[in-house]
Write a protein that holds these residues in place. Structure first.
Motif, PDB file in Angstrom:
ATOM      1  N   ARG A   1       6.607   5.556 -13.746  1.00  0.00           N
ATOM      2  CA  ARG A   1       6.835   6.917 -13.258  1.00  0.00           C
ATOM      3  C   ARG A   1       7.457   6.939 -11.862  1.00  0.00           C
ATOM      4  O   ARG A   1       7.935   7.987 -11.417  1.00  0.00           O
ATOM      5  N   THR A   2       7.431   5.811 -11.146  1.00  0.00           N
ATOM      6  CA  THR A   2       7.985   5.766  -9.792  1.00  0.00           C
ATOM      7  C   THR A   2       9.454   5.359  -9.843  1.00  0.00           C
ATOM      8  O   THR A   2       9.765   4.196 -10.119  1.00  0.00           O
ATOM      9  N   PRO A   3      10.395   6.286  -9.602  1.00  0.00           N
ATOM     10  CA  PRO A   3      11.809   5.924  -9.647  1.00  0.00           C
ATOM     11  C   PRO A   3      12.206   5.055  -8.451  1.00  0.00           C
ATOM     12  O   PRO A   3      11.668   5.219  -7.349  1.00  0.00           O
ATOM     13  N   VAL A   4      13.125   4.144  -8.688  1.00  0.00           N
ATOM     14  CA  VAL A   4      13.641   3.279  -7.631  1.00  0.00           C
ATOM     15  C   VAL A   4      15.135   3.527  -7.494  1.00  0.00           C
ATOM     16  O   VAL A   4      15.887   3.391  -8.467  1.00  0.00           O
ATOM     17  N   VAL A   5      15.562   3.901  -6.294  1.00  0.00           N
ATOM     18  CA  VAL A   5      16.980   4.119  -5.991  1.00  0.00           C
ATOM     19  C   VAL A   5      17.492   2.914  -5.218  1.00  0.00           C
ATOM     20  O   VAL A   5      16.935   2.558  -4.171  1.00  0.00           O
TER      21      VAL A   5
ATOM     22  N   ARG B   1       7.036  -4.221 -10.886  1.00  0.00           N
ATOM     23  CA  ARG B   1       5.625  -4.063 -11.238  1.00  0.00           C
ATOM     24  C   ARG B   1       5.110  -2.657 -10.954  1.00  0.00           C
ATOM     25  O   ARG B   1       3.952  -2.348 -11.243  1.00  0.00           O
ATOM     26  N   LEU B   2       5.945  -1.818 -10.344  1.00  0.00           N
ATOM     27  CA  LEU B   2       5.524  -0.445 -10.071  1.00  0.00           C
ATOM     28  C   LEU B   2       5.356   0.318 -11.381  1.00  0.00           C
ATOM     29  O   LEU B   2       6.013   0.008 -12.372  1.00  0.00           O
ATOM     30  N   PRO B   3       4.518   1.341 -11.374  1.00  0.00           N
ATOM     31  CA  PRO B   3       4.420   2.191 -12.566  1.00  0.00           C
ATOM     32  C   PRO B   3       5.782   2.782 -12.917  1.00  0.00           C
ATOM     33  O   PRO B   3       6.578   3.095 -12.027  1.00  0.00           O
TER      34      PRO B   3
ATOM     35  N   VAL C   1       9.105   8.246  -4.624  1.00  0.00           N
ATOM     36  CA  VAL C   1      10.360   7.567  -4.939  1.00  0.00           C
ATOM     37  C   VAL C   1      10.544   6.427  -3.946  1.00  0.00           C
ATOM     38  O   VAL C   1      10.145   6.526  -2.784  1.00  0.00           O
ATOM     39  N   VAL C   2      11.155   5.333  -4.397  1.00  0.00           N
ATOM     40  CA  VAL C   2      11.376   4.154  -3.563  1.00  0.00           C
ATOM     41  C   VAL C   2      12.872   3.945  -3.385  1.00  0.00           C
ATOM     42  O   VAL C   2      13.639   4.014  -4.354  1.00  0.00           O
TER      43      VAL C   2
ATOM     44  N   ALA D   1       0.837  -1.206   0.000  1.00  0.00           N
ATOM     45  CA  ALA D   1       0.000   0.000   0.000  1.00  0.00           C
ATOM     46  C   ALA D   1       0.865   1.246   0.000  1.00  0.00           C
ATOM     47  O   ALA D   1       0.562   2.230  -0.683  1.00  0.00           O
ATOM     48  N   THR D   2       1.968   1.214   0.747  1.00  0.00           N
ATOM     49  CA  THR D   2       2.870   2.360   0.809  1.00  0.00           C
ATOM     50  C   THR D   2       3.547   2.588  -0.535  1.00  0.00           C
ATOM     51  O   THR D   2       3.668   3.731  -1.007  1.00  0.00           O
ATOM     52  N   LEU D   3       3.985   1.519  -1.189  1.00  0.00           N
ATOM     53  CA  LEU D   3       4.660   1.643  -2.480  1.00  0.00           C
ATOM     54  C   LEU D   3       3.781   2.335  -3.512  1.00  0.00           C
ATOM     55  O   LEU D   3       4.276   3.064  -4.378  1.00  0.00           O
ATOM     56  N   SER D   4       2.484   2.126  -3.415  1.00  0.00           N
ATOM     57  CA  SER D   4       1.578   2.695  -4.406  1.00  0.00           C
ATOM     58  C   SER D   4       1.346   4.186  -4.203  1.00  0.00           C
ATOM     59  O   SER D   4       0.753   4.842  -5.062  1.00  0.00           O
ATOM     60  N   GLU D   5       1.827   4.735  -3.079  1.00  0.00           N
ATOM     61  CA  GLU D   5       1.491   6.117  -2.741  1.00  0.00           C
ATOM     62  C   GLU D   5       2.690   7.071  -2.728  1.00  0.00           C
ATOM     63  O   GLU D   5       2.499   8.276  -2.586  1.00  0.00           O
ATOM     64  N   VAL D   6       3.922   6.550  -2.841  1.00  0.00           N
ATOM     65  CA  VAL D   6       5.094   7.413  -2.666  1.00  0.00           C
ATOM     66  C   VAL D   6       5.626   7.924  -4.005  1.00  0.00           C
ATOM     67  O   VAL D   6       5.254   7.439  -5.076  1.00  0.00           O
TER      68      VAL D   6
END
Length: 315
Positions: free
Chosen positions: A129-133, A125-127, A101-102, A94-99
């Motif tokens: 548009r959500t960057p992952v560091v 599987r994240l959109p 940046v990860v 749930a948190t991943l879907s709302e932030v």
């Protein structure tokens, strides 16, 4: 741009203020809570050498002149074996879907494993548009630079990351660099919280977490998963003068079996007394007032697998 006087120059306009949320994920005991505390500059998430210490999505707030970064420290993402484990994973997803940046935390002193692969697959599987560091934590535990380099290569092969940052929260190595990287990925916008506010966690939640952290010190491996803490009451003691206030805090520590209750209490109550002393010091620092801490240990049989008891304990 030159002014009409011709003798001075206007300062450059300030860069756009950024604000938003960053979420740290990683397998249990990857250093997420310690890193959260290091970035915020104070303790907002409990830490322990035991895995699955974090049970809630704790928010810590980093205030800067150019940004406000809200950090969400989540439970370790893992393959669940209990209903509690499933619900902790639900918190993470749930948190991943709302932030905005990860941050994917992986410890430098341990080889990448199935847990990291499992999380990398979840993040894929994240959109887009959500960057992952990718964050290589605990670099202070590795003395050989070649090992750090090899681990960074392993990390880069695990997925597509916008940045890869090695850090040590203990030694403050590149913590500021990581903050810059996370902030650069936030959208422009006004501050989300008042200046000086370091967490939005309710005081009762923070108190319960501090008691649980103290109870986790030096216990057997199976106990952390079985410990739950509930603050039943926090009230000022009546009849105290204003110059000598005292807050009565009544707390229940729940375990799953009588044998675990005996571990928490210790011989002659010695361990519970030590837990209370450590927790009280932290609670008084948090609340800024003297505290009388009344601890009780109770058995809630197999609460990790019982939906009714999970609801009662706040999960």
């Amino acid at each position: 741009m030159a002014t009409t006087s011709g003798s001075t120059t206007d300062p450059s306009p300030p860069a756009a203020f950024r604000s938003g949320f960053a979420c740290f994920v990683g397998r249990p005991n990857a250093g997420k809570s310690t890193l959260t505390n290091a970035l915020v500059g104070t303790k907002v998430a409990i830490t322990s050498g035991r895995p699955q210490t974090t049970r809630h999505a704790i928010r810590g707030i980093v205030h800067r002149d150019d940004a406000q970064l809200v950090l969400v420290d989540t439970p370790g993402l893992h393959r669940p074996r209990t209903l509690l484990g499933q619900r902790l994973n639900d918190v993470v997803r749930a948190t991943l879907s709302e932030v905005d940046v990860v941050g994917f935390c992986m410890p430098a002193d341990e080889p990448l494993g199935r847990g990291d692969t499992f999380i990398a697959e979840e993040l894929s599987r994240l959109p887009k548009r959500t960057p992952v560091v990718a964050i290589l934590t605990k670099t202070d535990k590795v003395t050989d630079p070649d090992r750090i380099g090899a681990r960074l290569l392993e990390v880069s092969g695990l997925g597509e990351f916008s940045d890869i940052v090695p850090v040590s929260a203990v030694r403050s190595y590149q913590v500021d660099v990581l903050a810059d990287v996370l902030v650069s990925r936030l959208p422009t916008g006004p501050a989300l919280y008042p200046g000086g506010e370091l967490t939005d966690e309710p005081e009762q939640v923070m108190v319960a977490e501090l008691v649980r952290e103290a109870a986790l010190e030096g216990v057997r491996d199976e106990l952390p998963h079985s410990l739950a803490v509930v603050v039943e009451e926090m009230v000022p003691r009546e009849g105290r003068p204003e110059t000598r206030p005292l807050l009565d805090v009544r707390v229940n520590v729940f375990v799953e079996r009588p044998s675990q209750k005996a571990i928490v209490i210790g011989a002659g109550g010695s361990r519970l007394k030590a837990v209370g002393s450590q927790a009280r010091t932290q609670i008084e620092a948090l609340l800024g007032t003297p505290v009388y801490l009344d601890l009780h240990v109770k058995v809630a049989k197999d609460w990790q697998r019982d939906p009714r008891q999970l609801r009662r304990l706040g999960f």
